[in-house]
Design a protein around this motif. Sequence first.
Motif, PDB file in Angstrom:
ATOM      1  N   ASP A 107       0.647  -1.146   0.039  1.00 54.19           N
ATOM      2  CA  ASP A 107      -0.007   0.005  -0.153  1.00 54.19           C
ATOM      3  C   ASP A 107       0.852   1.235   0.015  1.00 54.19           C
ATOM      4  N   TYR A 108       0.123   2.536  -0.020  1.00 52.46           N
ATOM      5  CA  TYR A 108       0.899   3.764  -0.301  1.00 52.46           C
ATOM      6  C   TYR A 108       1.866   3.899   1.128  1.00 52.46           C
ATOM      7  N   ASP A 109       1.506   3.329   2.285  1.00 55.71           N
ATOM      8  CA  ASP A 109       2.348   3.489   3.437  1.00 55.71           C
ATOM      9  C   ASP A 109       3.152   2.460   3.890  1.00 55.71           C
ATOM     10  N   GLY A 110       3.262   1.430   2.607  1.00 55.56           N
ATOM     11  CA  GLY A 110       4.331   0.331   2.975  1.00 55.56           C
ATOM     12  C   GLY A 110       3.743  -1.047   3.640  1.00 55.56           C
ATOM     13  N   THR A 111       2.387  -1.019   3.768  1.00 55.33           N
ATOM     14  CA  THR A 111       1.611  -1.950   4.290  1.00 55.33           C
ATOM     15  C   THR A 111       1.563  -3.013   3.113  1.00 55.33           C
ATOM     16  N   PRO A 170      -4.393  -5.413   5.570  1.00 55.39           N
ATOM     17  CA  PRO A 170      -4.491  -5.729   7.089  1.00 55.39           C
ATOM     18  C   PRO A 170      -5.739  -4.791   7.650  1.00 55.39           C
ATOM     19  N   ASN A 171      -5.760  -3.275   7.247  1.00 54.54           N
ATOM     20  CA  ASN A 171      -6.788  -2.645   7.828  1.00 54.54           C
ATOM     21  C   ASN A 171      -8.188  -3.037   7.039  1.00 54.54           C
ATOM     22  N   GLY A 172      -8.483  -4.035   6.169  1.00 53.42           N
ATOM     23  CA  GLY A 172      -9.516  -4.366   5.785  1.00 53.42           C
ATOM     24  C   GLY A 172      -9.965  -3.694   4.221  1.00 53.42           C
TER      25      GLY A 172
END
Length: 282
Positions: free
Chosen positions: A195-199, A257-259
């Motif tokens: 994701d954009y934040d590295g997730t 992970p955050n859905g």
Amino acid sequence: MDCTNVCDKTCAQVGYECSFSDECYSEGCQCADGMYYDEALKSCVEKQYCNCYYNATGEPRVFTSGLNYTSYSPEDCPIEDNELDREFIYECRCKCERGELECEVKTCKDSNGTLREPGEEWENPDDPCGLLKCDKHGNVVPFTPEHDCESEIAECYRNGGQPSHVNDPDTCCPICNNVETCERKNETVTLKTKDYDGTECFTEEPVLIEYCSGQCGSSTRSLSFDSLEETGTVEIMTVCECCDGIFNTQSVEFMCPNGDVKVLELPIEVSSCACSSCSEDE
């Protein structure tokens, strides 16, 4: 001393191991004890100075006493005619010492002990594509004759194969190895992205991925003189083909992970594969 009728104790009989009389009488001459009559020298000499005499062919030959070997042709080799067929003689060296002719005769034999003629060739039992031969020195040497394999190699390339460096024992030509041709393949894997934040986000289920794989032959480079007259330069022509295909994109969902659900369009479907010219960066 010139004797016309000599006793049995002569240099000529030394080499033939004749038995000598205990007493030696002759109307012409008589040599003293320990002395031998030498017909060539026509005198009595000690055994160490005896010349050697050879009469196996009916033509008497005299060999001067000496310590050095002399080489003779197979035809002139002073051996008994029934000892060895002269066609098998490679080297004949003889010397005369103390009235006895000593000869070293070199021949060439195969592993079974069979005599071989100079230059003769026969099958190598340890190499179905090789031969053995007797060289000019009488040594058995292995060698591999040239085989005309152009048609077999061309057929191998036509069938998409690759000639190896190992010969087929039946044809004595390179074994044709089958290579993977350019074709569509697939595998099922779990994909991930960030994701954009590295997730890291993953697909919930393994995804079927299609791709092209295989070989398209060897690349070649050659000189082209077509442009020489116009530009004064010589071009280097490169022919290289790569396994490539026509890809279609599909939507793939990734669960974070955050859905959150992330959807990406990925080229994971192949409609066809083929060999095509490589681009400069391939």
